[in-house]
Design a protein around this motif. Structure first.
Motif, short mmCIF file in Angstrom:
data_model
loop_
_atom_site.label_atom_id
_atom_site.label_comp_id
_atom_site.label_asym_id
_atom_site.label_seq_id
_atom_site.Cartn_x
_atom_site.Cartn_y
_atom_site.Cartn_z
N UNK A 38 0.87 -1.28 0.13
CA UNK A 38 -0.06 -0.02 0.02
C UNK A 38 0.89 1.14 -0.04
N UNK A 39 1.98 1.20 0.58
CA UNK A 39 2.91 2.55 0.89
C UNK A 39 3.82 2.21 -0.48
N UNK A 40 3.73 1.61 -1.62
CA UNK A 40 4.35 1.74 -2.64
C UNK A 40 5.80 1.08 -2.59
N UNK A 41 6.08 0.10 -1.45
CA UNK A 41 7.61 -0.32 -1.24
C UNK A 41 7.41 -1.80 -1.42
N UNK A 42 8.69 -2.21 -1.84
CA UNK A 42 8.83 -3.78 -1.95
C UNK A 42 8.66 -4.52 -0.42
N UNK A 43 7.93 -5.47 -0.20
CA UNK A 43 7.72 -6.16 1.12
C UNK A 43 9.22 -6.72 1.29
N UNK A 44 9.91 -6.77 2.42
CA UNK A 44 11.10 -7.54 2.86
C UNK A 44 10.73 -8.95 2.69
N UNK A 45 11.91 -9.64 2.06
CA UNK A 45 11.82 -11.19 1.91
C UNK A 45 11.68 -11.69 3.42
N UNK A 46 10.85 -12.49 3.51
CA UNK A 46 10.78 -13.35 4.83
C UNK A 46 11.65 -14.10 5.07
N UNK A 47 12.21 -13.91 6.23
CA UNK A 47 13.45 -14.95 6.65
C UNK A 47 13.11 -16.65 6.93
N UNK A 48 14.12 -17.28 6.60
CA UNK A 48 13.81 -18.80 6.72
C UNK A 48 13.13 -18.97 7.97
N UNK A 49 12.06 -19.83 7.91
CA UNK A 49 11.31 -20.30 8.91
C UNK A 49 12.28 -21.27 9.88
N UNK A 50 12.23 -20.82 11.34
CA UNK A 50 12.98 -21.78 12.17
C UNK A 50 12.14 -22.57 12.99
N UNK A 132 16.26 -14.80 -5.75
CA UNK A 132 14.98 -14.37 -5.13
C UNK A 132 15.20 -14.04 -3.92
N UNK A 133 16.32 -14.31 -3.32
CA UNK A 133 16.72 -13.84 -1.64
C UNK A 133 18.04 -13.14 -1.88
N UNK A 134 17.81 -11.86 -2.50
CA UNK A 134 19.11 -11.15 -2.65
C UNK A 134 19.82 -10.77 -1.16
N UNK A 135 18.87 -10.89 -0.09
CA UNK A 135 19.37 -10.24 1.19
C UNK A 135 19.95 -11.30 1.94
#
Length: 234
Positions: A38-50, A132-135
């Motif tokens: 909604x804010x026009x930003x890319x959502x941060x990638x979800x971290x691997x689930x632990x 797909x997960x550049x960070x």
């Protein structure tokens, strides 16, 4: 704020502000992603689930017997494997990564039909996952470790293949059961970001189904099949 954003008002907010709002409102992952969009930003990638593999997915893996099934996480670690997959593909209890097993097990390489083509496909899929997960720095570390452990991986990695496939065919020459051919399907596990469920079905028109049943029956009646060794493969 979210109401103003949904109304289309011109509001400039930073990711830090959105994260603070998400924490205060205790938004879940889906709601947080919606707020970013909604804010026009890319959502941060979800971290691997632990967290452990969901019980429902484990029931699917175990219930897929006598056919092979397993789950890999974002980084290609084996996190759920049924007995058929262990017997067919040599995934012993000590096998933690299907990527490592593929490139470092001499027995796996000798048994898989079309190993070279499969290697390019797997490396292409791994590279696509990394993009797909550049960070996520873990992909870079894994690539470096694999290049050091396997000259074959290093050679294919240097070719920069990129690809993605959700279904295909696997054929292998099993040391006990003989030639086996499977159709496989890869499905995402929504509760574990980046994880995938791989289901294998005996290919029609082949003796795979009966040979697989014989392999499992023999494994139940006799001592465990010797573990497939993992050694560096050139």
């Amino acid at each position: 704020m979210s109401s103003w954003l949904e109304q289309g008002r011109d509001i400039n907010v930073s990711a830090d502000v959105l994260d603070a709002v998400a924490r205060v409102l205790r938004l879940d992952a889906a709601e947080r992603e919606h707020l970013y969009l909604l804010a026009g930003l890319n959502p941060p990638q979800a971290r691997p689930a632990e967290r452990p593999v969901p019980a429902g997915i484990r029931r699917v893996v175990d219930g897929w017997l006598p056919r092979p099934a397993y789950v890999i996480d974002r980084h290609w670690k084996l996190i759920a494997v049924n007995r058929a997959a262990r017997l067919v593909f040599g995934y012993e209890e000590s096998a933690h990564s299907c990527l490592v097993s593929f490139f470092t097990s001499a027995h796996f390489r000798a048994s898989l039909c079309g190993w070279e083509d499969a290697a390019r496909q797997i490396v292409g899929q791994f590279r696509a996952d990394a993009a797909r997960y550049p960070d996520d720095p873990e992909f870079g570390r894994l690539a470096e470790d694999m290049c050091a452990a396997s000259p074959a991986f290093a050679a294919v990695w240097a070719e920069h293949p990129v690809g993605s496939s959700t279904e295909g065919i696997k054929s292998l020459r099993h040391p006990v059961a003989g030639e086996l051919t499977f159709d496989y399907t890869m499905l995402p596990v929504s509760d574990l970001p980046g994880a995938r469920l791989l289901l294998h079905t005996p290919a029609e028109g082949t003796p795979t189904e009966s040979r697989l049943a014989g392999l499992l029956a023999a494994a139940e009646a006799e001592p465990p099949v010797p573990a497939w060794s993992s050694v560096p493969a050139s």
